[in-house]
Write an enzyme that holds these catalytic residues in place. Structure first.
Site, mmCIF file in Angstrom:
data_model
loop_
_atom_site.group_PDB
_atom_site.id
_atom_site.type_symbol
_atom_site.label_atom_id
_atom_site.label_comp_id
_atom_site.label_asym_id
_atom_site.label_seq_id
_atom_site.Cartn_x
_atom_site.Cartn_y
_atom_site.Cartn_z
ATOM 1 N N ARG A 164 0.837 -1.215 0.000
ATOM 2 C CA ARG A 164 0.000 0.000 0.000
ATOM 3 C C ARG A 164 0.870 1.261 0.000
ATOM 4 O O ARG A 164 0.561 2.246 0.683
ATOM 5 C CB ARG A 164 -0.913 0.032 1.229
ATOM 6 C CG ARG A 164 -1.984 -1.007 1.253
ATOM 7 C CD ARG A 164 -2.964 -0.852 0.079
ATOM 8 N NE ARG A 164 -4.115 -1.704 0.268
ATOM 9 C CZ ARG A 164 -4.130 -3.004 -0.008
ATOM 10 N NH1 ARG A 164 -3.043 -3.598 -0.500
ATOM 11 N NH2 ARG A 164 -5.216 -3.721 0.191
ATOM 12 N N SER A 239 -10.384 -0.139 3.456
ATOM 13 C CA SER A 239 -9.568 -0.271 4.669
ATOM 14 C C SER A 239 -9.068 1.101 5.105
ATOM 15 O O SER A 239 -8.431 1.793 4.317
ATOM 16 C CB SER A 239 -8.338 -1.139 4.402
ATOM 17 O OG SER A 239 -8.733 -2.406 3.940
ATOM 18 N N GLU A 335 -4.241 4.100 6.282
ATOM 19 C CA GLU A 335 -3.939 3.904 4.866
ATOM 20 C C GLU A 335 -4.514 5.077 4.065
ATOM 21 O O GLU A 335 -4.018 5.452 3.019
ATOM 22 C CB GLU A 335 -4.583 2.580 4.419
ATOM 23 C CG GLU A 335 -4.365 2.254 2.976
ATOM 24 C CD GLU A 335 -5.332 1.200 2.467
ATOM 25 O OE1 GLU A 335 -6.307 1.567 1.801
ATOM 26 O OE2 GLU A 335 -5.100 0.008 2.752
#
Ligand code: EPU
Length: 339
Positions: A164, A239, A335
């Site tokens: 990520r 997420s 994130e």
């Protein structure tokens, strides 16, 4: 010269999947690299480029200009024996592109079905799901530097992809608009990846034993639809946190009290622990505070039940970080890009 008008005091609510109200002092949509350059000449700074708005949390109004990348087009640019290179406009919707690939029997992105957002945003956080990451099919990208309007090519190593993560979240953060992405997709001998537990189980439920690219895509759509909230109905950014990577010693310490702790070993000897599990253990799953909350079917996802402010979501996120740290000694990292 391209026609370009910058709208004033524009609501960004329709342009972020969290459904947060924030306003941009100036706003424009750009359909081409030339239109983008023209907008950059006129735009009061700071400039923020938005794709699908699926990885951003606005906690304040944007004082400068927001440009929405709407650069389209999907084109096969090179053909090899068992592969093709496809160049996709940064403003294309990611899942629309995946559906195009599946319909053309091109393999490589089927595990990444139904990820919200745009193609241009995909490399920024190296989107990933069900055992595949964007970097696995990535060839290169074209970008325009916001400060100068100059074009620049980024090869795969130049993007410095990680979990990520990429150079566009680090050294080059906020400095480029990604105008096109080139991916390498297979045309023959495609290796289907069903290693991620949920996929194998879902295909079995669907009574499919020899899955095609389209079957894997359908299975992923089924899993995601069951577990993740549809941003068109409940505002969210997927997420909210990354899954933490910790030394094995930390894992062993937590396992003494929680023997069922799920984890995955990584090649560098560390272990990845699902943040959703840690958050659930701390009692947050399904918990609602005001207009925001932790999603009932997947604790990693924070949601806006309607009318939440970015500040409310951020406060919840930091309360979760603190509680996971107090309980497990692990610090979660968002994130989502909090602005
Ligand atoms: N789990 C819980 N409780 C929860 C959620 C998860 O205990 O509420 C545990 C379960 O043990 C489960 C494990 O976590 O087996 C893994 O859960 P899941 O398969 O849902 O995946 P994840 O690790 O929570 C990651 C990605 C998702 C991606 C899935 C599938 C991150 C930050 N998230 O979630 O990506 O779809 O794997 O590959 O890596 C996104 O980035 O927005 C995203 C949705």
């Amino acid at each position: 010269m391209t026609d370009m008008t910058l709208a004033q005091n524009t609501s960004l609510l329709p342009y972020n999947t969290f459904g947060i109200e924030a306003r941009a002092a100036r706003y424009a949509e750009v359909q081409s690299a030339d239109a983008l350059r023209e907008a950059l000449r006129q735009a009061p700074h700071p400039v923020l480029v938005l794709g699908g708005g699926s990885n951003v949390l606005f906690t304040r109004d944007w004082p400068g200009t927001v440009l929405r990348n709407n650069i389209r087009g999907i084109e096969v640019v090179r053909r090899f024996k068992n592969r093709v290179w496809v160049r996709i406009g940064g403003g294309e919707n990611w899942h629309t592109f995946v559906q195009w690939a599946v319909a053309h029997h091109l393999g490589g992105v089927e595990n990444l079905s139904l990820i919200p957002g745009s193609v241009g945003a995909a490399p920024v956080q190296n989107i990933g799901a069900y055992g595949v990451e964007l970097k696995d099919v990535f060839v290169g990208l074209e970008a325009i530097e916001l400060a100068t309007g100059k074009s620049r090519h980024f090869s795969r190593p130049a993007c410095r992809f990680g979990y990520r993560d990429s150079v566009f979240k680090k050294a080059e953060k906020g400095r480029y608009c990604i105008t096109s992405v080139t991916l390498s997709l297979s045309t023959g001998n495609h290796r289907i990846n069903t290693s991620y537990g949920d996929i194998g189980k879902t295909l079995a439920d669907m009574q499919i034993s020899n899955p095609s690219i389209a079957d894997v895509s359908a299975a992923v759509v089924r899993i995601r639809t069951a577990k993740l909230p549809d941003p068109a109905r409940i505002g969210n950014c997927g997420s909210f946190f990354k899954n933490p990577e910790v030394p094995r010693s930390i894992l062993e310490k937590i396992q003494q009290q929680y023997p069922a702790l799920p984890h995955y070993g990584l090649p560098n000897g560390t272990v990845k622990i699902p943040a959703g599990w840690l958050i659930e253990q701390c009692g947050w799953k399904g918990k609602r505070t005001g207009n925001t909350g932790c999603y009932e079917k997947q604790a990693l996802v924070l949601v806006n039940y309607g009318g939440a402010t970015g500040q409310e979501v951020k406060t919840l996120a930091y309360a979760i970080i603190e509680s996971v740290e107090n309980t497990f000694g692990i610090q979660l990292e968002p994130e989502v890009n909090i602005l």
